[in-house]
Scaffold this motif. Structure first.
Motif, PDB file in Angstrom:
ATOM      1  N   ARG A   1       0.814  -1.212   0.000  1.00  0.00           N
ATOM      2  CA  ARG A   1       0.000   0.000   0.000  1.00  0.00           C
ATOM      3  C   ARG A   1       0.850   1.266   0.000  1.00  0.00           C
ATOM      4  NH1 ARG A   1      -4.530  -0.535   4.291  1.00  0.00           N
ATOM      5  NH2 ARG A   1      -5.098   1.459   3.396  1.00  0.00           N
TER       6      ARG A   1
ATOM      7  N   ASP B   1      15.519   3.248  -0.621  1.00  0.00           N
ATOM      8  CA  ASP B   1      16.639   3.821  -1.392  1.00  0.00           C
ATOM      9  C   ASP B   1      17.879   2.944  -1.311  1.00  0.00           C
ATOM     10  OD1 ASP B   1      15.307   6.181  -2.151  1.00  0.00           O
ATOM     11  OD2 ASP B   1      15.680   7.039  -0.174  1.00  0.00           O
TER      12      ASP B   1
ATOM     13  N   GLU C   1       7.545  15.868  -3.512  1.00  0.00           N
ATOM     14  CA  GLU C   1       6.796  14.870  -4.282  1.00  0.00           C
ATOM     15  C   GLU C   1       5.397  14.627  -3.708  1.00  0.00           C
ATOM     16  OE1 GLU C   1      10.273  12.143  -6.230  1.00  0.00           O
ATOM     17  OE2 GLU C   1       9.530  11.480  -4.292  1.00  0.00           O
TER      18      GLU C   1
ATOM     19  N   LEU D   1      10.918  15.454  10.173  1.00  0.00           N
ATOM     20  CA  LEU D   1      10.366  14.102  10.072  1.00  0.00           C
ATOM     21  C   LEU D   1       9.384  13.799  11.196  1.00  0.00           C
ATOM     22  CD1 LEU D   1      13.598  12.337   8.882  1.00  0.00           C
ATOM     23  CD2 LEU D   1      11.391  12.116   7.743  1.00  0.00           C
TER      24      LEU D   1
ATOM     25  N   HIS E   1       6.575  12.834   5.972  1.00  0.00           N
ATOM     26  CA  HIS E   1       6.123  11.477   6.137  1.00  0.00           C
ATOM     27  C   HIS E   1       6.997  10.523   5.326  1.00  0.00           C
ATOM     28  CE1 HIS E   1       2.923   8.459   6.002  1.00  0.00           C
ATOM     29  NE2 HIS E   1       3.210   8.351   4.735  1.00  0.00           N
ATOM     30  N   ALA E   2       7.526  11.035   4.222  1.00  0.00           N
ATOM     31  CA  ALA E   2       8.409  10.207   3.399  1.00  0.00           C
ATOM     32  C   ALA E   2       9.599  11.047   2.973  1.00  0.00           C
ATOM     33  CB  ALA E   2       7.663   9.698   2.171  1.00  0.00           C
ATOM     34  N   LEU E   3      10.774  10.451   3.087  1.00  0.00           N
ATOM     35  CA  LEU E   3      11.985  11.162   2.677  1.00  0.00           C
ATOM     36  C   LEU E   3      12.864  10.185   1.914  1.00  0.00           C
ATOM     37  CD1 LEU E   3      13.711  13.776   2.900  1.00  0.00           C
ATOM     38  CD2 LEU E   3      14.766  12.744   4.907  1.00  0.00           C
ATOM     39  N   SER E   4      12.976  10.444   0.631  1.00  0.00           N
ATOM     40  CA  SER E   4      13.835   9.609  -0.188  1.00  0.00           C
ATOM     41  C   SER E   4      15.166  10.343  -0.317  1.00  0.00           C
ATOM     42  CB  SER E   4      13.157   9.422  -1.546  1.00  0.00           C
ATOM     43  OG  SER E   4      13.975   8.667  -2.387  1.00  0.00           O
TER      44      SER E   4
ATOM     45  N   SER F   1      10.369   8.992  -7.753  1.00  0.00           N
ATOM     46  CA  SER F   1       9.999   7.976  -6.777  1.00  0.00           C
ATOM     47  C   SER F   1       8.849   7.130  -7.300  1.00  0.00           C
ATOM     48  CB  SER F   1       9.582   8.642  -5.471  1.00  0.00           C
ATOM     49  OG  SER F   1      10.709   9.209  -4.878  1.00  0.00           O
ATOM     50  N   PRO F   2       8.692   5.923  -6.742  1.00  0.00           N
ATOM     51  CA  PRO F   2       7.589   5.078  -7.214  1.00  0.00           C
ATOM     52  C   PRO F   2       6.237   5.726  -6.931  1.00  0.00           C
ATOM     53  CG  PRO F   2       8.612   4.166  -5.232  1.00  0.00           C
ATOM     54  CD  PRO F   2       9.478   5.283  -5.685  1.00  0.00           C
ATOM     55  N   THR F   3       5.271   5.349  -7.749  1.00  0.00           N
ATOM     56  CA  THR F   3       3.951   5.935  -7.553  1.00  0.00           C
ATOM     57  C   THR F   3       3.320   5.424  -6.271  1.00  0.00           C
ATOM     58  OG1 THR F   3       3.098   4.167  -8.913  1.00  0.00           O
ATOM     59  CG2 THR F   3       3.419   6.278  -9.989  1.00  0.00           C
ATOM     60  N   CYS F   4       2.441   6.238  -5.756  1.00  0.00           N
ATOM     61  CA  CYS F   4       1.769   5.937  -4.495  1.00  0.00           C
ATOM     62  C   CYS F   4       0.836   4.743  -4.672  1.00  0.00           C
ATOM     63  CB  CYS F   4       0.955   7.151  -4.079  1.00  0.00           C
ATOM     64  SG  CYS F   4       0.107   6.953  -2.530  1.00  0.00           S
ATOM     65  N   LYS F   5       0.697   3.982  -3.609  1.00  0.00           N
ATOM     66  CA  LYS F   5      -0.259   2.863  -3.651  1.00  0.00           C
ATOM     67  C   LYS F   5      -1.442   3.153  -2.745  1.00  0.00           C
ATOM     68  CE  LYS F   5       2.125   0.028  -6.280  1.00  0.00           C
ATOM     69  NZ  LYS F   5       1.621  -0.644  -7.457  1.00  0.00           N
ATOM     70  N   GLY F   6      -1.540   4.383  -2.307  1.00  0.00           N
ATOM     71  CA  GLY F   6      -2.734   4.808  -1.584  1.00  0.00           C
ATOM     72  C   GLY F   6      -2.788   4.490  -0.117  1.00  0.00           C
ATOM     73  N   GLY F   7      -1.662   4.067   0.459  1.00  0.00           N
ATOM     74  CA  GLY F   7      -1.706   3.646   1.860  1.00  0.00           C
ATOM     75  C   GLY F   7      -1.483   4.757   2.849  1.00  0.00           C
TER      76      GLY F   7
ATOM     77  N   GLY G   1      -1.137   6.984   5.666  1.00  0.00           N
ATOM     78  CA  GLY G   1      -1.677   7.235   6.989  1.00  0.00           C
ATOM     79  C   GLY G   1      -2.671   6.215   7.525  1.00  0.00           C
ATOM     80  N   LYS G   2      -3.225   5.355   6.664  1.00  0.00           N
ATOM     81  CA  LYS G   2      -4.281   4.484   7.198  1.00  0.00           C
ATOM     82  C   LYS G   2      -3.934   3.021   7.036  1.00  0.00           C
ATOM     83  CE  LYS G   2      -7.185   8.191   6.928  1.00  0.00           C
ATOM     84  NZ  LYS G   2      -6.747   9.232   6.048  1.00  0.00           N
TER      85      LYS G   2
END
Lengths: 146, 127
Positions: A54, A110, B48, B91, B96-99, B118-124, B126-127
């Motif tokens: 997800r 990464d 992003e 952070l 929430h995300a740091l590449s 970065s890879p596309t979001c998969k909708g996850g 926070g939940k």
């Protein structure tokens, strides 16, 4: 007499032990994580499950593991809030996914991606007795050439 | 995997704009901290967040490309820990995300200077 004394003291001792454990609220999750990462060669803490990640970063790690045909133990942090915070504290790393090899924190998305690209991942897996499918494929190619 | 190539940016002062064309306060802070504490020779801070399920103009997902002499001799994980540590407050308070891409000047010069998206979001989120 000795026996009697032991019997009467033991329950008190056992009780106080339980209490002292409970007073450190973060001990159970830390122990739980300790057990997870020490009992499995490769562990991935991720968002979602390997068949349905997800988060894009978690998905990338799953894809890398798949390419190397590594079997691993995965844990979904979205279904366990304690684990979600617990794993960040455990490894002192602020983001998910997190990969452990042989009980040691290796990195997030990464780092896995770069280790995959540099060939370092094959070496790390070798150290714990896992042969990457990419290595097997390379070897069979060489055989064909011969 | 879909990979969108994005040309490298060679100027430290170049500022990536987010979807609304504004540089957010967090992006600005991240930039300043990395520039001053790591004496970055090259720095890209890319917001992003628009790729994810967050409100417009949000500052939740970042990618940083840092080129610094301070990474010399450090394994990847230590470089990443260094950056994570510098951005600890961010952070903990909403990022929430740091590449992270962390290279030494020499590694950067030898690389193709192309930063993959970065890879596309998969909708996850926070939940």
């Amino acid at each position: 007499m000795n026996n009697l004394l032991r019997r009467s003291i033991f329950p008190i001792y056992a009780n106080s032990l339980k209490l002292s454990c409970r007073s450190f609220a973060d001990v159970p999750i830390k122990e739980k994580i300790d057990n997870i990462v020490k009992n499995n060669k490769v562990v991935v803490f991720m968002k979602g499950v390997p068949d349905a990640p997800r988060c894009g970063f978690s998905n990338a790690v799953v894809q890398i593991m798949r390419m190397h045909a590594v079997t691993y133990d995965s844990h979904d942090v979205l279904s366990d809030e304690d684990l979600r915070q617990g794993i960040k504290d455990y490894s002192n790393w602020p983001t998910i996914p997190q990969v452990f090899i042989n009980g040691e924190f290796v990195g997030g998305c990464d780092i896995m991606l770069q280790m995959h690209q540099s060939g370092e991942l094959i070496e790390e897996l070798k150290k714990v007795g896992i042969k990457s499918a990419l290595l097997t494929a390379e070897e069979s190619k060489k055989e064909e050439v011969k | 995997m879909n990979i969108i190539l994005r040309p490298g940016v060679f100027n430290c002062l170049n500022i990536h704009r987010n979807m609304s064309g504004m540089v957010g306060i967090i992006e600005y802070t991240i930039r300043n901290k990395l520039l001053s504490l790591l004496e970055a020779k090259h720095l890209d801070v890319i917001n992003e967040s628009h790729m994810h399920n967050v409100p417009k103009g949000a500052e939740t997902h970042f990618k940083v490309v840092v080129v610094s002499d301070k990474f010399e001799g450090l394994p990847l994980i230590k470089r990443h820990r260094l950056v994570n540590d510098i951005l600890k407050d961010e952070l903990q308070s909403g990022v929430h995300a740091l590449s992270i891409i962390a290279k030494t000047p020499q590694q950067w010069d030898c690389s193709d200077k192309v930063v993959e998206s970065s890879p596309t979001c998969k909708g996850g989120f926070g939940k």
